[in-house]
Design an enzyme around this catalytic site. Structure first.
Site, mmCIF file in Angstrom:
data_model
loop_
_atom_site.group_PDB
_atom_site.id
_atom_site.type_symbol
_atom_site.label_atom_id
_atom_site.label_comp_id
_atom_site.label_asym_id
_atom_site.label_seq_id
_atom_site.Cartn_x
_atom_site.Cartn_y
_atom_site.Cartn_z
ATOM 1 N N GLU A 1 -11.652 -1.081 -2.204
ATOM 2 C CA GLU A 1 -10.933 -0.351 -1.170
ATOM 3 C C GLU A 1 -9.786 0.409 -1.804
ATOM 4 O O GLU A 1 -9.701 0.550 -3.027
ATOM 5 C CB GLU A 1 -10.412 -1.311 -0.101
ATOM 6 C CG GLU A 1 -9.438 -2.355 -0.615
ATOM 7 C CD GLU A 1 -8.990 -3.328 0.469
ATOM 8 O OE1 GLU A 1 -9.607 -3.337 1.546
ATOM 9 O OE2 GLU A 1 -8.018 -4.062 0.223
ATOM 10 N N ASP B 1 0.834 -1.213 0.000
ATOM 11 C CA ASP B 1 0.000 0.000 0.000
ATOM 12 C C ASP B 1 0.866 1.259 0.000
ATOM 13 O O ASP B 1 0.726 2.131 0.874
ATOM 14 C CB ASP B 1 -0.933 0.031 1.213
ATOM 15 C CG ASP B 1 -1.755 -1.226 1.367
ATOM 16 O OD1 ASP B 1 -2.024 -1.894 0.347
ATOM 17 O OD2 ASP B 1 -2.142 -1.543 2.502
#
Length: 534
Positions: A302, A70
Protein backbone atom coordinates in the site's frame (compact mmCIF):
# COMPACT_ATOMS: atom_id res chain seq x y z
CA UNK A 1 -11.25 -4.57 3.44
CA UNK A 2 -7.89 -3.08 4.36
CA UNK A 3 -5.78 -3.84 7.38
CA UNK A 4 -5.93 -0.26 8.55
CA UNK A 5 -9.64 -0.81 9.07
CA UNK A 6 -8.72 -3.24 11.80
CA UNK A 7 -6.20 -1.17 13.75
CA UNK A 8 -7.45 0.87 16.64
CA UNK A 9 -5.43 4.04 16.81
CA UNK A 10 -6.66 4.74 20.28
CA UNK A 11 -4.24 2.10 21.68
CA UNK A 12 -2.63 3.19 20.22
CA UNK A 13 19.25 -6.92 3.03
CA UNK A 14 25.72 -10.78 -0.49
CA UNK A 15 28.12 -8.09 -0.13
CA UNK A 16 28.63 -7.30 -3.86
CA UNK A 17 27.12 -3.90 -4.43
CA UNK A 18 26.08 -1.95 -7.40
CA UNK A 19 28.08 1.26 -7.45
CA UNK A 20 29.15 4.26 -5.42
CA UNK A 21 26.77 6.77 -3.97
CA UNK A 22 27.15 10.11 -5.64
CA UNK A 23 25.43 13.29 -4.62
CA UNK A 24 27.45 15.45 -7.01
CA UNK A 25 26.34 13.84 -10.28
CA UNK A 26 22.76 13.05 -9.38
CA UNK A 27 20.94 16.30 -8.86
CA UNK A 28 17.43 15.65 -10.23
CA UNK A 29 14.76 18.26 -10.03
CA UNK A 30 11.92 17.72 -7.61
CA UNK A 31 8.97 19.18 -5.87
CA UNK A 32 10.29 21.67 -3.34
CA UNK A 33 12.72 24.56 -3.38
CA UNK A 34 14.52 25.67 -0.25
CA UNK A 35 17.87 27.51 -0.22
CA UNK A 36 20.28 26.42 2.48
CA UNK A 37 23.02 28.44 4.16
CA UNK A 38 26.03 26.36 5.25
CA UNK A 39 26.73 26.72 8.94
CA UNK A 40 28.81 25.00 11.58
CA UNK A 41 26.46 26.07 14.38
CA UNK A 42 24.33 23.21 15.59
CA UNK A 43 21.98 22.48 18.46
CA UNK A 44 20.51 18.95 18.56
CA UNK A 45 16.74 18.54 18.85
CA UNK A 46 15.77 17.89 22.45
CA UNK A 47 12.21 16.57 22.09
CA UNK A 48 11.55 13.09 23.44
CA UNK A 49 10.80 10.14 21.16
CA UNK A 50 8.25 8.93 23.67
CA UNK A 51 5.86 11.87 23.67
CA UNK A 52 3.13 10.29 25.82
CA UNK A 53 3.48 13.03 28.43
CA UNK A 54 2.57 15.76 25.91
CA UNK A 55 0.15 13.77 23.73
CA UNK A 56 -2.96 15.59 24.87
CA UNK A 57 -4.76 18.06 22.63
CA UNK A 58 -3.93 20.86 25.01
CA UNK A 59 -0.22 20.27 24.38
CA UNK A 60 -0.47 20.31 20.57
CA UNK A 61 1.75 23.41 20.27
CA UNK A 62 4.55 21.24 21.72
CA UNK A 63 4.00 18.22 19.46
CA UNK A 64 6.66 19.03 16.83
CA UNK A 65 6.68 15.67 14.94
CA UNK A 66 4.53 13.83 17.45
CA UNK A 67 1.34 12.24 16.14
CA UNK A 68 2.50 12.01 12.49
CA UNK A 69 1.17 9.24 10.25
CA UNK A 70 1.35 8.82 6.44
CA UNK A 71 2.85 12.28 5.92
CA UNK A 72 2.92 14.33 2.74
CA UNK A 73 5.27 17.32 2.51
CA UNK A 74 5.22 20.32 0.18
CA UNK A 75 7.16 23.63 0.15
CA UNK A 76 5.62 27.03 -0.51
CA UNK A 77 8.76 29.17 -0.80
CA UNK A 78 9.05 29.85 2.91
CA UNK A 79 7.86 26.81 4.86
CA UNK A 80 7.64 23.08 4.42
CA UNK A 81 4.09 21.95 5.14
CA UNK A 82 3.23 18.45 6.31
CA UNK A 83 -0.21 16.82 6.35
CA UNK A 84 -1.20 13.28 7.26
CA UNK A 85 -3.69 10.66 8.34
CA UNK A 86 -6.04 11.38 11.22
CA UNK A 87 -4.19 9.44 13.92
CA UNK A 88 -2.96 10.35 17.36
CA UNK A 89 -1.99 8.68 20.60
CA UNK A 90 -5.18 8.40 22.58
CA UNK A 91 -7.20 9.73 19.63
CA UNK A 92 -6.63 13.26 20.88
CA UNK A 93 -7.35 14.68 17.41
CA UNK A 94 -10.95 13.47 17.39
CA UNK A 95 -13.44 16.30 17.16
CA UNK A 96 -10.89 18.81 15.93
CA UNK A 97 -11.17 18.46 12.14
CA UNK A 98 -9.19 16.35 9.69
CA UNK A 99 -5.87 16.14 7.84
CA UNK A 100 -3.92 18.02 10.46
CA UNK A 101 -0.99 20.17 9.34
CA UNK A 102 2.28 21.46 10.66
CA UNK A 103 5.04 23.55 9.12
CA UNK A 104 8.80 24.01 9.35
CA UNK A 105 11.57 26.10 7.86
CA UNK A 106 14.30 23.47 8.35
CA UNK A 107 12.59 20.02 8.28
CA UNK A 108 13.59 19.63 11.94
CA UNK A 109 11.46 21.98 14.03
CA UNK A 110 7.74 21.80 13.27
CA UNK A 111 4.79 23.87 14.44
CA UNK A 112 1.26 22.50 14.52
CA UNK A 113 -1.10 24.68 12.44
CA UNK A 114 -4.44 22.89 12.70
CA UNK A 115 -6.77 20.84 10.58
CA UNK A 116 -7.10 21.51 6.86
CA UNK A 117 -10.64 20.08 6.71
CA UNK A 118 -13.05 21.29 9.42
CA UNK A 119 -15.66 18.59 8.74
CA UNK A 120 -16.27 15.68 6.36
CA UNK A 121 -17.71 17.12 3.11
CA UNK A 122 -21.41 16.39 2.63
CA UNK A 123 -20.75 14.94 -0.85
CA UNK A 124 -19.20 11.82 0.70
CA UNK A 125 -22.36 10.68 2.45
CA UNK A 126 -24.58 11.81 -0.43
CA UNK A 127 -22.50 9.95 -3.03
CA UNK A 128 -22.31 6.86 -0.87
CA UNK A 129 -26.06 6.68 -0.40
CA UNK A 130 -26.77 7.38 -4.06
CA UNK A 131 -24.61 4.38 -4.92
CA UNK A 132 -26.33 2.30 -2.26
CA UNK A 133 -29.76 3.29 -3.55
CA UNK A 134 -28.88 2.16 -7.08
CA UNK A 135 -27.77 -1.18 -5.60
CA UNK A 136 -31.05 -1.60 -3.71
CA UNK A 137 -29.51 -0.90 -0.31
CA UNK A 138 -30.85 1.30 2.44
CA UNK A 139 -29.02 4.56 3.14
CA UNK A 140 -26.58 4.91 6.01
CA UNK A 141 -27.71 7.80 8.14
CA UNK A 142 -24.48 8.30 10.07
CA UNK A 143 -21.56 6.62 8.27
CA UNK A 144 -18.39 5.84 10.20
CA UNK A 145 -15.61 7.67 8.36
CA UNK A 146 -11.83 7.36 8.43
CA UNK A 147 -9.69 10.19 7.10
CA UNK A 148 -6.42 8.87 5.67
CA UNK A 149 -3.23 9.58 3.79
CA UNK A 150 -3.48 12.84 1.86
CA UNK A 151 -0.95 13.94 -0.76
CA UNK A 152 -0.24 17.61 -1.45
CA UNK A 153 1.33 18.96 -4.64
CA UNK A 154 1.68 22.39 -6.21
CA UNK A 155 -0.03 22.46 -9.61
CA UNK A 156 0.27 25.77 -11.39
CA UNK A 157 -0.55 28.51 -8.93
CA UNK A 158 -2.59 26.23 -6.68
CA UNK A 159 -1.91 23.56 -4.12
CA UNK A 160 -3.96 20.40 -4.48
CA UNK A 161 -4.65 18.01 -1.65
CA UNK A 162 -5.93 14.58 -2.67
CA UNK A 163 -7.31 12.92 0.42
CA UNK A 164 -8.83 9.54 1.36
CA UNK A 165 -12.07 9.02 3.22
CA UNK A 166 -13.05 5.45 4.00
CA UNK A 167 -16.52 4.31 4.98
CA UNK A 168 -16.20 1.77 7.76
CA UNK A 169 -19.69 0.27 7.60
CA UNK A 170 -20.83 -3.11 6.33
CA UNK A 171 -22.38 -3.04 2.86
CA UNK A 172 -25.35 -5.28 3.61
CA UNK A 173 -26.65 -3.80 6.82
CA UNK A 174 -24.90 -0.44 6.90
CA UNK A 175 -23.81 -1.10 10.48
CA UNK A 176 -20.44 0.08 11.77
CA UNK A 177 -17.56 -2.35 11.20
CA UNK A 178 -17.18 -4.30 14.44
CA UNK A 179 -16.94 -8.08 14.90
CA UNK A 180 -20.27 -8.01 16.72
CA UNK A 181 -21.95 -6.30 13.76
CA UNK A 182 -20.50 -8.62 11.10
CA UNK A 183 -23.31 -9.42 8.66
CA UNK A 184 -21.58 -11.58 6.07
CA UNK A 185 -20.66 -8.68 3.81
CA UNK A 186 -17.59 -6.55 3.11
CA UNK A 187 -17.19 -3.02 4.34
CA UNK A 188 -18.17 -0.11 2.15
CA UNK A 189 -16.11 1.77 -0.38
CA UNK A 190 -13.48 4.47 0.05
CA UNK A 191 -13.32 7.80 -1.74
CA UNK A 192 -10.49 10.02 -2.90
CA UNK A 193 -11.46 13.67 -2.90
CA UNK A 194 -9.76 16.92 -3.83
CA UNK A 195 -9.24 20.22 -2.05
CA UNK A 196 -7.41 23.26 -3.37
CA UNK A 197 -5.89 26.42 -1.96
CA UNK A 198 -3.70 29.25 -3.19
CA UNK A 199 -2.15 29.82 0.25
CA UNK A 200 -0.91 27.09 2.55
CA UNK A 201 -0.25 29.69 5.19
CA UNK A 202 -3.93 30.58 5.36
CA UNK A 203 -4.86 26.89 5.69
CA UNK A 204 -8.21 27.57 4.01
CA UNK A 205 -9.14 24.96 1.43
CA UNK A 206 -11.91 24.75 -1.14
CA UNK A 207 -13.32 21.26 -1.58
CA UNK A 208 -13.72 20.10 -5.21
CA UNK A 209 -15.53 16.85 -4.52
CA UNK A 210 -14.91 13.26 -5.54
CA UNK A 211 -12.02 12.22 -7.79
CA UNK A 212 -12.45 8.44 -7.69
CA UNK A 213 -14.04 5.79 -5.47
CA UNK A 214 -13.31 2.14 -4.85
CA UNK A 215 -14.37 -0.03 -7.80
CA UNK A 216 -15.54 -3.62 -8.03
CA UNK A 217 -15.93 -6.26 -10.73
CA UNK A 218 -18.31 -8.37 -8.60
CA UNK A 219 -21.57 -6.52 -9.08
CA UNK A 220 -23.84 -7.12 -6.11
CA UNK A 221 -21.88 -10.11 -4.82
CA UNK A 222 -20.53 -8.36 -1.74
CA UNK A 223 -20.73 -11.37 0.54
CA UNK A 224 -17.80 -12.26 2.78
CA UNK A 225 -17.46 -15.79 4.11
CA UNK A 226 -16.09 -14.80 7.52
CA UNK A 227 -13.72 -12.36 9.15
CA UNK A 228 -10.75 -14.47 8.00
CA UNK A 229 -11.78 -14.11 4.35
CA UNK A 230 -9.48 -11.56 2.67
CA UNK A 231 -10.55 -11.90 -0.99
CA UNK A 232 -11.93 -8.31 -1.08
CA UNK A 233 -15.10 -7.20 -2.79
CA UNK A 234 -13.50 -4.08 -4.25
CA UNK A 235 -10.80 -4.62 -6.88
CA UNK A 236 -9.36 -1.12 -6.60
CA UNK A 237 -9.19 0.46 -3.17
CA UNK A 238 -9.49 4.25 -3.43
CA UNK A 239 -7.03 5.29 -0.74
CA UNK A 240 -3.39 6.38 -0.39
CA UNK A 241 -3.12 8.79 -3.32
CA UNK A 242 0.18 10.04 -4.75
CA UNK A 243 0.55 12.47 -7.64
CA UNK A 244 3.13 13.12 -10.35
CA UNK A 245 3.39 15.37 -13.39
CA UNK A 246 5.48 13.97 -16.25
CA UNK A 247 7.92 16.02 -18.36
CA UNK A 248 5.26 15.82 -21.07
CA UNK A 249 2.79 17.46 -18.66
CA UNK A 250 0.70 14.36 -18.13
CA UNK A 251 -0.85 14.30 -14.69
CA UNK A 252 -1.24 10.97 -12.89
CA UNK A 253 -2.84 9.93 -9.64
CA UNK A 254 -1.34 6.72 -8.26
CA UNK A 255 -3.38 5.08 -5.54
CA UNK A 256 -4.46 1.84 -3.89
CA UNK A 257 -3.67 -0.66 -1.18
CA UNK A 258 -3.88 -4.39 -0.64
CA UNK A 259 -6.89 -5.64 -2.67
CA UNK A 260 -5.66 -6.15 -6.29
CA UNK A 261 -2.69 -3.79 -6.23
CA UNK A 262 -1.64 -0.25 -7.07
CA UNK A 263 -3.39 1.74 -9.79
CA UNK A 264 -2.36 4.68 -12.01
CA UNK A 265 -5.13 6.98 -13.16
CA UNK A 266 -4.56 9.80 -15.66
CA UNK A 267 -5.94 13.12 -14.49
CA UNK A 268 -7.16 16.14 -16.40
CA UNK A 269 -4.66 18.88 -15.44
CA UNK A 270 -7.33 21.56 -15.41
CA UNK A 271 -9.98 19.85 -13.31
CA UNK A 272 -7.67 17.66 -11.22
CA UNK A 273 -10.01 14.75 -11.93
CA UNK A 274 -10.37 11.95 -14.50
CA UNK A 275 -12.49 12.78 -17.53
CA UNK A 276 -14.84 9.86 -16.91
CA UNK A 277 -15.55 7.07 -14.44
CA UNK A 278 -18.00 4.89 -16.36
CA UNK A 279 -16.24 1.50 -16.33
CA UNK A 280 -13.73 -0.36 -14.19
CA UNK A 281 -11.04 0.55 -16.75
CA UNK A 282 -11.78 4.23 -16.21
CA UNK A 283 -10.61 3.86 -12.62
CA UNK A 284 -7.01 3.26 -13.77
CA UNK A 285 -4.51 0.59 -14.78
CA UNK A 286 -2.69 -1.66 -12.33
CA UNK A 287 1.03 -0.87 -12.14
CA UNK A 288 2.14 -2.97 -9.16
CA UNK A 289 1.05 -6.02 -7.22
CA UNK A 290 2.82 -8.29 -4.80
CA UNK A 291 1.50 -11.60 -6.08
CA UNK A 292 0.86 -12.59 -9.70
CA UNK A 293 -2.69 -13.76 -9.18
CA UNK A 294 -5.92 -12.05 -10.14
CA UNK A 295 -7.66 -14.25 -7.61
CA UNK A 296 -5.51 -12.98 -4.73
CA UNK A 297 -6.80 -9.73 -3.30
CA UNK A 298 -4.60 -9.68 -0.22
CA UNK A 299 -1.52 -8.11 -1.77
CA UNK A 300 0.03 -6.72 1.45
CA UNK A 301 1.30 -3.54 -0.17
CA UNK A 302 0.00 0.00 0.00
CA UNK A 303 1.01 3.62 0.46
CA UNK A 304 2.43 4.27 -3.02
CA UNK A 305 4.59 7.37 -3.45
CA UNK A 306 5.74 8.26 -6.97
CA UNK A 307 8.50 10.69 -8.01
CA UNK A 308 10.43 11.46 -11.20
CA UNK A 309 14.25 11.71 -11.23
CA UNK A 310 15.08 13.95 -14.16
CA UNK A 311 18.77 12.97 -14.27
CA UNK A 312 18.27 9.21 -14.32
CA UNK A 313 15.16 9.39 -16.46
CA UNK A 314 13.30 7.03 -14.14
CA UNK A 315 10.10 7.26 -12.21
CA UNK A 316 10.42 5.72 -8.75
CA UNK A 317 7.54 3.98 -7.01
CA UNK A 318 7.95 3.59 -3.26
CA UNK A 319 5.69 0.99 -1.64
CA UNK A 320 4.77 0.10 1.92
CA UNK A 321 4.83 -3.66 2.56
CA UNK A 322 2.99 -5.59 5.28
CA UNK A 323 0.87 -4.47 8.20
CA UNK A 324 1.39 -1.01 9.58
CA UNK A 325 1.75 -1.35 13.34
CA UNK A 326 5.06 -3.28 13.42
CA UNK A 327 6.07 -5.02 10.18
CA UNK A 328 5.83 -2.04 7.83
CA UNK A 329 8.87 -1.80 5.52
CA UNK A 330 9.59 0.33 2.47
CA UNK A 331 10.37 -1.03 -1.01
CA UNK A 332 11.17 0.83 -4.25
CA UNK A 333 11.04 -0.01 -7.95
CA UNK A 334 11.48 2.11 -11.08
CA UNK A 335 10.24 2.54 -14.63
CA UNK A 336 10.56 4.81 -17.63
CA UNK A 337 6.77 4.87 -17.92
CA UNK A 338 4.06 5.56 -15.39
CA UNK A 339 2.13 2.46 -16.43
CA UNK A 340 5.20 0.22 -16.30
CA UNK A 341 6.69 -2.20 -16.42
CA UNK A 342 7.99 -1.36 -12.95
CA UNK A 343 11.24 -3.21 -12.23
CA UNK A 344 13.20 -3.96 -9.07
CA UNK A 345 16.94 -4.08 -8.50
CA UNK A 346 16.94 -7.79 -9.37
CA UNK A 347 15.12 -7.22 -12.64
CA UNK A 348 11.79 -8.62 -11.49
CA UNK A 349 8.64 -7.11 -12.96
CA UNK A 350 6.68 -5.63 -10.08
CA UNK A 351 3.77 -4.86 -12.38
CA UNK A 352 3.30 -8.60 -12.85
CA UNK A 353 3.69 -9.50 -9.20
CA UNK A 354 7.44 -9.68 -8.66
CA UNK A 355 8.61 -9.18 -5.09
CA UNK A 356 9.91 -5.63 -4.91
CA UNK A 357 13.54 -4.94 -4.00
CA UNK A 358 15.39 -2.88 -2.82
CA UNK A 359 14.07 -2.61 0.68
CA UNK A 360 14.89 0.79 2.14
CA UNK A 361 13.55 0.70 5.70
CA UNK A 362 12.67 -2.07 8.15
CA UNK A 363 11.99 -2.26 11.89
CA UNK A 364 15.38 -1.74 13.56
CA UNK A 365 17.16 -1.09 16.83
CA UNK A 366 20.44 0.59 17.63
CA UNK A 367 21.86 0.30 21.15
CA UNK A 368 20.48 2.50 23.93
CA UNK A 369 17.01 2.78 22.43
CA UNK A 370 13.83 0.76 22.17
CA UNK A 371 14.08 0.85 18.37
CA UNK A 372 11.48 1.79 15.77
CA UNK A 373 8.81 -0.22 14.00
CA UNK A 374 6.07 0.58 11.50
CA UNK A 375 8.40 2.73 9.36
CA UNK A 376 6.82 3.21 5.95
CA UNK A 377 4.12 4.85 3.87
CA UNK A 378 6.57 7.56 2.91
CA UNK A 379 6.66 10.94 1.28
CA UNK A 380 9.71 11.68 -0.89
CA UNK A 381 10.67 15.28 -1.52
CA UNK A 382 13.55 17.25 -2.99
CA UNK A 383 15.17 20.56 -2.22
CA UNK A 384 15.63 21.95 -5.71
CA UNK A 385 18.23 24.49 -4.61
CA UNK A 386 20.64 21.92 -3.18
CA UNK A 387 19.38 18.86 -5.08
CA UNK A 388 19.08 16.91 -1.84
CA UNK A 389 16.28 14.39 -1.40
CA UNK A 390 14.45 13.42 1.77
CA UNK A 391 12.27 10.56 2.98
CA UNK A 392 9.46 11.24 5.44
CA UNK A 393 7.33 8.67 7.25
CA UNK A 394 6.10 7.77 10.69
CA UNK A 395 7.92 5.51 13.11
CA UNK A 396 6.20 3.69 15.96
CA UNK A 397 7.64 2.63 19.26
CA UNK A 398 7.54 -1.14 19.87
CA UNK A 399 4.88 -2.55 22.13
CA UNK A 400 5.40 -2.21 25.87
CA UNK A 401 8.16 0.38 25.55
CA UNK A 402 8.81 1.73 29.01
CA UNK A 403 6.12 -0.57 30.35
CA UNK A 404 3.44 1.21 28.33
CA UNK A 405 0.96 -1.31 26.93
CA UNK A 406 -0.10 1.20 24.30
CA UNK A 407 3.33 2.48 23.22
CA UNK A 408 2.90 1.10 19.69
CA UNK A 409 0.32 3.85 19.16
CA UNK A 410 3.04 6.47 19.68
CA UNK A 411 3.71 7.70 16.13
CA UNK A 412 6.67 10.01 15.65
CA UNK A 413 7.34 11.71 12.33
CA UNK A 414 10.68 10.61 10.83
CA UNK A 415 12.58 12.53 8.16
CA UNK A 416 15.71 11.00 6.66
CA UNK A 417 18.21 12.15 4.08
CA UNK A 418 18.29 10.17 0.83
CA UNK A 419 21.54 9.46 -1.05
CA UNK A 420 21.70 7.88 -4.53
CA UNK A 421 23.95 5.16 -5.95
CA UNK A 422 25.67 5.67 -9.31
CA UNK A 423 23.29 3.03 -10.62
CA UNK A 424 20.42 5.30 -9.69
CA UNK A 425 18.88 3.66 -6.63
CA UNK A 426 18.01 5.61 -3.50
CA UNK A 427 19.31 4.72 -0.06
CA UNK A 428 17.83 6.10 3.14
CA UNK A 429 20.12 7.20 5.94
CA UNK A 430 19.74 5.32 9.25
CA UNK A 431 19.43 8.31 11.53
CA UNK A 432 16.73 10.93 11.34
CA UNK A 433 17.59 14.21 9.65
CA UNK A 434 18.66 16.94 12.06
CA UNK A 435 20.36 19.51 9.79
CA UNK A 436 23.80 18.49 11.06
CA UNK A 437 26.51 20.62 9.40
CA UNK A 438 28.19 18.58 6.68
CA UNK A 439 31.82 19.45 7.28
CA UNK A 440 34.57 17.51 5.49
CA UNK A 441 35.05 13.83 6.37
CA UNK A 442 38.53 12.34 5.93
CA UNK A 443 39.57 8.70 6.08
CA UNK A 444 40.97 8.90 9.59
CA UNK A 445 37.57 10.07 10.86
CA UNK A 446 36.15 6.63 9.98
CA UNK A 447 38.68 4.64 12.00
CA UNK A 448 37.09 3.12 15.07
CA UNK A 449 34.06 1.18 16.24
CA UNK A 450 30.66 1.26 14.56
CA UNK A 451 27.24 -0.24 15.02
CA UNK A 452 26.20 -2.03 11.81
CA UNK A 453 22.85 -3.43 10.77
CA UNK A 454 22.77 -5.55 7.61
CA UNK A 455 19.05 -6.00 7.14
CA UNK A 456 17.24 -9.05 5.94
CA UNK A 457 13.49 -9.12 5.63
CA UNK A 458 12.10 -10.53 8.88
CA UNK A 459 8.40 -10.12 9.47
CA UNK A 460 7.63 -8.15 12.64
CA UNK A 461 11.24 -8.50 13.85
CA UNK A 462 13.54 -5.64 14.79
CA UNK A 463 16.92 -5.82 13.07
CA UNK A 464 19.59 -5.28 15.71
CA UNK A 465 23.15 -4.00 15.39
CA UNK A 466 26.48 -5.81 15.59
CA UNK A 467 29.93 -4.32 16.04
CA UNK A 468 32.10 -3.30 13.10
CA UNK A 469 35.65 -2.02 13.53
CA UNK A 470 37.43 -0.05 10.84
CA UNK A 471 41.15 -0.35 11.53
CA UNK A 472 43.75 2.25 10.69
CA UNK A 473 45.48 -0.50 8.70
CA UNK A 474 42.60 -0.60 6.22
CA UNK A 475 41.18 -3.85 7.61
CA UNK A 476 37.77 -4.51 9.11
CA UNK A 477 36.71 -6.89 11.83
CA UNK A 478 33.33 -7.79 13.27
CA UNK A 479 30.30 -7.46 11.02
CA UNK A 480 32.56 -7.56 7.92
CA UNK A 481 36.01 -9.02 7.36
CA UNK A 482 37.55 -7.29 4.37
CA UNK A 483 39.74 -4.39 3.29
CA UNK A 484 38.23 -0.93 3.42
CA UNK A 485 38.88 2.33 1.57
CA UNK A 486 37.26 5.74 1.55
CA UNK A 487 36.60 8.20 -1.27
CA UNK A 488 36.63 11.64 0.34
CA UNK A 489 35.17 13.34 -2.74
CA UNK A 490 32.13 11.11 -3.06
CA UNK A 491 31.91 10.40 0.67
CA UNK A 492 31.78 6.66 -0.02
CA UNK A 493 33.15 3.96 2.24
CA UNK A 494 34.04 0.71 0.42
CA UNK A 495 34.22 -2.52 2.41
CA UNK A 496 35.21 -5.32 0.04
CA UNK A 497 32.72 -4.71 -2.77
CA UNK A 498 30.13 -3.01 -0.58
CA UNK A 499 29.67 0.72 -1.14
CA UNK A 500 28.31 2.83 1.70
CA UNK A 501 27.32 6.50 1.59
CA UNK A 502 28.83 8.38 4.53
CA UNK A 503 27.79 11.63 6.12
CA UNK A 504 27.56 13.37 9.43
CA UNK A 505 24.35 12.73 11.32
CA UNK A 506 22.82 12.94 14.74
CA UNK A 507 23.18 10.04 17.15
CA UNK A 508 19.58 10.11 18.33
CA UNK A 509 20.18 7.19 20.71
CA UNK A 510 23.00 8.88 22.66
CA UNK A 511 22.36 10.82 25.82
CA UNK A 512 22.94 13.62 25.28
CA UNK A 513 22.38 13.44 21.55
CA UNK A 514 25.52 14.30 19.58
CA UNK A 515 26.99 14.40 16.09
CA UNK A 516 28.47 11.18 14.74
CA UNK A 517 29.19 9.52 11.38
CA UNK A 518 26.57 7.39 9.68
CA UNK A 519 26.38 5.30 6.53
CA UNK A 520 23.81 3.63 4.31
CA UNK A 521 24.09 1.36 1.29
CA UNK A 522 22.57 -1.56 -0.57
CA UNK A 523 23.74 -5.09 -1.08
CA UNK A 524 23.59 -6.48 -4.63
CA UNK A 525 20.22 -8.08 -3.92
CA UNK A 526 18.78 -4.88 -2.48
CA UNK A 527 19.05 -5.19 1.29
CA UNK A 528 19.93 -2.03 3.21
CA UNK A 529 23.10 -1.76 5.28
CA UNK A 530 22.95 0.88 8.00
CA UNK A 531 25.64 2.01 10.39
CA UNK A 532 26.69 4.68 12.85
CA UNK A 533 29.99 5.31 14.57
CA UNK A 534 30.07 4.84 18.31
Amino acid sequence: MRLKHLFNFSIGLTSVLLAACNTDDLQPTGIVTKPKTPSTEFTPPTYADDYASIASWGNRTSWNLANVHDPSVVYDGEYYYMYGTDASYGNEHVGHGHFHGRRSKDLVNWTYIGASMPATPTWVKDTLNNIRERAGLTPIDAPTFGHWAPVVRKVGDKYRMYYSIIVDNYIESGKTNTPANFDGSWTERAFIGLMETTSLKDNTWTDRGMVVSSATDRGTNWSRANLDDWSAYFKWNAIDPSYVVTPENEHWLVYGSWHSGIVALEINPTTGKPDKLETLTDHGVRIARRQNSDANRWQAQEGPEIIYNETTGFYYLFLAYDELSVAYNTRVCRSTNITGPWVGIDGKDITQGGDCWPMLTHPYKFNNHSGWVGISHCAVLQDEASGEWYYASQGRLPENTGGNTFSNAIMMGHIRHIRWTDDGWPVVMPERYAAVPQTAIVKNDLVGTWENITMEYQYKTLQTSTTLTLGADGKTTGAFTADWTYDETKKVLTIGDLKLCVERGLDWEASPRNITLIYSGLTANGRPVWGKKK
